[in-house]
Enzyme design. Structure first.
Site, PDB file in Angstrom:
ATOM      1  N   HIS A 165       0.879  -1.186   0.000  1.00  0.00           N
ATOM      2  CA  HIS A 165       0.000   0.000   0.000  1.00  0.00           C
ATOM      3  C   HIS A 165       0.910   1.228   0.000  1.00  0.00           C
ATOM      4  O   HIS A 165       1.979   1.205   0.637  1.00  0.00           O
ATOM      5  CB  HIS A 165      -0.843   0.072   1.280  1.00  0.00           C
ATOM      6  CG  HIS A 165      -2.094  -0.754   1.276  1.00  0.00           C
ATOM      7  ND1 HIS A 165      -2.497  -1.486   2.372  1.00  0.00           N
ATOM      8  CD2 HIS A 165      -3.053  -0.937   0.331  1.00  0.00           C
ATOM      9  CE1 HIS A 165      -3.649  -2.087   2.091  1.00  0.00           C
ATOM     10  NE2 HIS A 165      -4.007  -1.771   0.865  1.00  0.00           N
ATOM     11  N   CYS A 259      -2.082   2.772   9.208  1.00  0.00           N
ATOM     12  CA  CYS A 259      -3.107   1.825   8.731  1.00  0.00           C
ATOM     13  C   CYS A 259      -4.285   1.732   9.711  1.00  0.00           C
ATOM     14  O   CYS A 259      -5.393   1.400   9.327  1.00  0.00           O
ATOM     15  CB  CYS A 259      -2.536   0.420   8.582  1.00  0.00           C
ATOM     16  SG  CYS A 259      -1.124   0.286   7.523  1.00  0.00           S
TER      17      CYS A 259
HETATM   18  N1  ARG Z   1      -3.774  -7.188   6.742  1.00  0.00           N
HETATM   19  C1  ARG Z   1      -4.204  -5.990   6.099  1.00  0.00           C
HETATM   20  C2  ARG Z   1      -4.257  -6.188   4.592  1.00  0.00           C
HETATM   21  O1  ARG Z   1      -3.394  -6.837   4.079  1.00  0.00           O
HETATM   22  C3  ARG Z   1      -3.298  -4.843   6.448  1.00  0.00           C
HETATM   23  C4  ARG Z   1      -3.762  -3.540   5.901  1.00  0.00           C
HETATM   24  C5  ARG Z   1      -2.792  -2.431   6.148  1.00  0.00           C
HETATM   25  N2  ARG Z   1      -3.371  -1.174   5.777  1.00  0.00           N
HETATM   26  C6  ARG Z   1      -2.724  -0.175   5.207  1.00  0.00           C
HETATM   27  N3  ARG Z   1      -3.372   0.946   5.058  1.00  0.00           N
HETATM   28  N4  ARG Z   1      -1.505  -0.277   4.740  1.00  0.00           N
HETATM   29  O2  ARG Z   1      -5.136  -5.732   3.928  1.00  0.00           O
END
Ligand code: ARG
Length: 261
Positions: A165, A259
């Site tokens: 991300h 996150c």
């Molecule tokens: N386990 C989650 C996923 O893989 C983590 C999300 C992390 N969020 C972020 N905004 N980077 O979707």
């Protein structure tokens, strides 16, 4: 400074129940009690920095709902809902949409086929929206959002699956300054960021893997996971007030401070 409003979701049902990024391993479970403590400590730090926290009710069977950054992209009273890539997270959308509606936001959607993961992959630096793809979100969704919001969008390829991300490798601190991990971008992305943002603070690979870039900015306070001393030193030199708070249990899921907000 107007008190920023931050949406969070308690980790009541948080866990590593599936694997959708390289950080997640079902055989390396999160400690629920420690996760609750770390999440609560983050709330205390953010409130102490002047933020107002809103709470989303956690739902059983949705262990990643705690990562509210992925719920939507927020621009004042507008909320552009996400379209999650993985079925494991898609059911979150109904609940977050209800929350935004009840809170008085104008809820907007993207065409179903355009994958988009909210502020996890779309961050404003000044008036420009920087958007990451293709690991989770798609380029076509960025174009659509640019038209919908009438803003300039710069799309950046994310090329290291650990930084899946945009908010894991890029964090705007103000209109002309951002934190980034250059190793997560391709040559074009690095060149564009250098050209567009006058001041870039680079983090080391080691601190990037401690989620140094995944910071929450509240005024001049910058909140990160523990283990990012070099970044903190640089932040202080630029007049910011870095604060660390341990978030190890969420790192096991591929997430950290930003996150969770
Ligand atoms: N386990 C989650 C996923 O893989 C983590 C999300 C992390 N969020 C972020 N905004 N980077 O979707």
């Amino acid at each position: 400074m107007k008190s920023p409003r931050i949406l969070m979701c308690p980790p009541t049902h948080f866990g590593i129940e599936y694997e959708i990024n390289p950080w997640m391993n079902r055989f390396r479970p999160a400690n629920r009690e420690l996760a609750e403590q770390q999440w609560y400590d983050l709330v205390v730090v953010l409130e102490g920095s002047g933020a107002t926290i809103d709470l989303l009710k956690p739902v059983p069977g949705l262990p990643d709902m705690v990562f509210t950054a992925n719920a939507a992209l927020i621009i004042e009273q507008r909320a552009v809902l996400s379209n999650f890539r993985f079925t494991e997270r898609q059911r979150e959308i109904g609940y977050t949409a209800d929350w935004f509606r009840n809170a008085g936001f104008d809820v907007e959607t993207l065409p179903e086929e355009m994958l988009f993961e909210g502020t996890g992959d779309a961050l404003f630096c000044g008036d420009t929206l920087f958007a990451g793809y293709p690991i989770r979100s798609q380029l076509i969704g960025h174009h659509h959002i640019g038209e919908q919001l009438e803003c300039r969008v710069i799309s950046l390829v994310l090329c290291d699956s650990c930084f899946y991300h945009l908010d894991t490798c890029f964090c705007p601190l103000g209109p002309e300054i951002a934190v980034w991990y250059p190793g997560a971008f391709d040559d074009y992305g690095r060149a564009v960021l250098r050209e567009q943002i006058p001041e870039l603070i680079a983090v080391t690979p080691e601190e990037a893997h401690h989620f140094a870039c995944n910071a929450v900015v509240v005024g001049t306070t910058v909140v990160t996971n523990a283990g990012c001393p070099k970044l903190h030193e640089q932040l202080r030199a630029h007049g910011f007030r870095p604060v660390e708070t341990p978030l190890s249990e969420f790192v096991k899921s591929g997430g950290s401070a930003k996150c969770l907000t």
